[in-house]
Design an enzyme around this catalytic site. Structure first.
Site, PDB file in Angstrom:
ATOM      1  N   SER A   6      50.435  39.343  50.610  1.00  0.00           N
ATOM      2  CA  SER A   6      49.268  40.054  50.087  1.00  0.00           C
ATOM      3  C   SER A   6      49.046  39.643  48.638  1.00  0.00           C
ATOM      4  O   SER A   6      49.879  39.925  47.767  1.00  0.00           O
ATOM      5  CB  SER A   6      49.484  41.566  50.154  1.00  0.00           C
ATOM      6  N   HIS A  31      46.915  37.562  53.336  1.00  0.00           N
ATOM      7  CA  HIS A  31      46.418  38.935  53.458  1.00  0.00           C
ATOM      8  C   HIS A  31      45.588  39.286  52.230  1.00  0.00           C
ATOM      9  O   HIS A  31      46.070  39.207  51.091  1.00  0.00           O
ATOM     10  CB  HIS A  31      47.613  39.888  53.603  1.00  0.00           C
ATOM     11  N   ASP A  33      43.326  42.184  50.457  1.00  0.00           N
ATOM     12  CA  ASP A  33      43.075  43.626  50.434  1.00  0.00           C
ATOM     13  C   ASP A  33      41.791  43.956  49.694  1.00  0.00           C
ATOM     14  O   ASP A  33      41.723  43.828  48.473  1.00  0.00           O
ATOM     15  CB  ASP A  33      44.242  44.337  49.746  1.00  0.00           C
ATOM     16  N   MET A  35      39.228  46.741  48.483  1.00  0.00           N
ATOM     17  CA  MET A  35      39.173  48.189  48.202  1.00  0.00           C
ATOM     18  C   MET A  35      37.898  48.513  47.447  1.00  0.00           C
ATOM     19  O   MET A  35      37.543  47.809  46.496  1.00  0.00           O
ATOM     20  CB  MET A  35      40.366  48.589  47.337  1.00  0.00           C
ATOM     21  N   HIS A  64      41.806  42.750  55.039  1.00  0.00           N
ATOM     22  CA  HIS A  64      42.063  44.180  55.285  1.00  0.00           C
ATOM     23  C   HIS A  64      41.037  44.980  54.487  1.00  0.00           C
ATOM     24  O   HIS A  64      41.121  45.067  53.264  1.00  0.00           O
ATOM     25  CB  HIS A  64      43.510  44.471  54.841  1.00  0.00           C
ATOM     26  N   MET A  66      39.587  48.137  53.135  1.00  0.00           N
ATOM     27  CA  MET A  66      39.789  49.553  52.811  1.00  0.00           C
ATOM     28  C   MET A  66      38.506  50.030  52.169  1.00  0.00           C
ATOM     29  O   MET A  66      38.434  50.284  50.960  1.00  0.00           O
ATOM     30  CB  MET A  66      41.000  49.697  51.866  1.00  0.00           C
ATOM     31  N   MET A 135      49.693  51.104  58.735  1.00  0.00           N
ATOM     32  CA  MET A 135      50.042  51.240  57.315  1.00  0.00           C
ATOM     33  C   MET A 135      51.397  51.939  57.188  1.00  0.00           C
ATOM     34  O   MET A 135      51.612  53.006  57.773  1.00  0.00           O
ATOM     35  CB  MET A 135      48.986  52.055  56.565  1.00  0.00           C
ATOM     36  N   ASP A 173      52.154  46.977  57.022  1.00  0.00           N
ATOM     37  CA  ASP A 173      51.684  46.699  55.662  1.00  0.00           C
ATOM     38  C   ASP A 173      52.096  47.830  54.731  1.00  0.00           C
ATOM     39  O   ASP A 173      51.694  48.972  54.919  1.00  0.00           O
ATOM     40  CB  ASP A 173      50.143  46.565  55.713  1.00  0.00           C
TER      41      ASP A 173
HETATM   42  C1  DX5 Z   1      48.044  48.569  50.182  1.00  0.00           C
HETATM   43  C2  DX5 Z   1      47.716  47.201  50.701  1.00  0.00           C
HETATM   44  C3  DX5 Z   1      48.875  46.319  50.878  1.00  0.00           C
HETATM   45  C4  DX5 Z   1      49.652  46.027  49.619  1.00  0.00           C
HETATM   46  C5  DX5 Z   1      51.082  45.819  50.002  1.00  0.00           C
HETATM   47  O1  DX5 Z   1      46.914  49.364  50.252  1.00  0.00           O
HETATM   48  O2  DX5 Z   1      47.069  47.291  51.956  1.00  0.00           O
HETATM   49  O3  DX5 Z   1      48.534  45.120  51.549  1.00  0.00           O
HETATM   50  O4  DX5 Z   1      49.196  44.881  48.945  1.00  0.00           O
HETATM   51  O5  DX5 Z   1      51.831  45.675  48.857  1.00  0.00           O
HETATM   52  P1  DX5 Z   1      53.402  45.865  48.844  1.00  0.00           P
HETATM   53  O6  DX5 Z   1      53.973  44.810  49.771  1.00  0.00           O
HETATM   54  O7  DX5 Z   1      53.743  45.640  47.413  1.00  0.00           O
HETATM   55  O8  DX5 Z   1      53.696  47.240  49.336  1.00  0.00           O
HETATM   56 ZN    ZN Z   2      46.747  45.429  53.140  1.00  0.00          ZN
END
Ligand code: DX5
Ligand code: ZN
Length: 223
Positions: A6, A31, A33, A35, A64, A66, A135, A173
Site C-alpha cells: 500500500s 494497492h 488507497d 480516501m 481501494h 474509501m 478490513m 488489509d
Molecule cells: C487503511 C488502508 C490500508 C493501509 C494499510 O485504511 O486501507 O491499505 O494503507 O496500512 P498498514 O499496512 O500500515 O496497516
Molecule cells: Zn487499503
C-alpha cells in the site's frame, strides 16, 4: 499468495519511484488507497494521481475506494487504468449497479467490508465479483494494529467461496506484517495488503519475499 504493497505508507514526494521499487521488488499488485474525507476521516489522493502512475508501471493496480459514492466516480478510476476496483459495501452507491459499471468498464470489481460488517453481507454478491477485501483495521489510516478477531469473518467468507467453487480472491488489509499475515493466511486469505511493514524496511525485495514466504509457509504442516 499475493503481496500488495500500500503506497499510503510511502514518501508521497517520491510516489513514482517508490511504486517502481515495489514493482521491481516482486510485488504482485500495487494497492492504492483512495480516501475522500467523508466516508473516512482522511484524504489521500484520487484518480489523476493513479492515472499518472499507470504508464510507468506494469503490475496490476488494486484500487481501494474509501469514498461515499463509488458509482459516481467509477468512470474516473476506470479511465485511470485501475485493474481491480474495490468499494465498500457500506458506501451510499447501489452495490449491483456499481459492480456492473466496474465490470463493463473493463476492471475487476470487489467488495470491502469494514470491521463492523458481517461476512454474510457479501454472500449475495460473491458470484458477481473478483475480490473480497476484509478490513483488519478501521479504514482511514495506515499503521494501525491488526484486529485478530476479524479472522472468523475471513474464515466464513473462505468457506463460502470454496463451498460454491468460486475463484474470488480474499484480501486482508490493515496491520499486516510477518506475524499477522500468516494468521490471516491460516484463516483463508490469499492477498495481503501491507503498507508500513513493507515501506519501513530498507530492502523491499527481501521484505516482499519474506512476507510472501511467511504467509505461504503458514499453510504448510510445519507452519
Ligand atoms: C487503511 C488502508 C490500508 C493501509 C494499510 O485504511 O486501507 O491499505 O494503507 O496500512 P498498514 O499496512 O500500515 O496497516
Ligand atoms: Zn487499503
Amino acid at each position: 499468495m499475493k503481496i500488495a504493497p500500500s503506497v499510503l505508507a510511502c514518501d508521497f514526494s517520491r510516489l513514482g519511484e517508490e511504486s517502481l521499487a515495489m514493482e521491481a521488488a516482486g510485488a504482485d499488485l500495487l494497492h492504492l488507497d483512495v480516501m475522500d474525507g467523508h466516508f473516512v476521516p482522511n484524504i489521500s489522493f484520487g484518480a489523476p494521481v493513479i492515472k499518472s502512475l499507470r504508464p510507468r508501471l506494469s503490475i496490476p493496480f488494486d484500487v481501494h475506494l474509501m469514498i461515499s459514492e463509488p458509482l459516481r466516480y467509477a468512470r474516473d478510476f476506470l479511465q485511470a487504468g485501475a485493474d481491480y476496483i474495490t468499494f465498500h459495501i457500506e458506501s451510499d452507491s447501489p452495490v449491483e449497479k456499481t459492480i456492473e459499471t466496474i465490470r463493463q468498464g473493463g476492471a475487476k470489481p470487489g467488495l470491502v467490508l469494514k470491521p463492523v460488517t458481517e461476512a454474510q453481507a457479501v454472500f449475495p454478491y460473491l458470484d458477481q465479483i473478483d475480490m473480497v477485501l476484509v478490513m483488519t483495521v478501521e479504514p482511514g489510516f495506515g499503521g494501525q494494529a491488526f484486529m485478530e478477531h476479524m479472522m472468523s469473518k475471513v474464515r466464513a467468507i473462505r468457506e463460502e467461496i470454496d463451498r460454491r467453487g468460486l475463484s474470488v480472491l480474499l484480501e486482508v488489509d490493515g496491520g499486516i506484517d510477518e506475524i499477522t499475515g500468516p494468521i490471516a493466511a491460516r484463516a483463508g486469505a490469499d492477498v495481503f495488503v501491507a503498507g508500513s511493514s513493507l515501506f519501513k524496511q530498507k530492502d523491499y525485495a527481501a521484505a516482499v519475499k519474506n512476507l510472501r514466504e511467511r504467509c505461504a509457509g503458514a499453510l504448510s504442516p510445519q507452519g
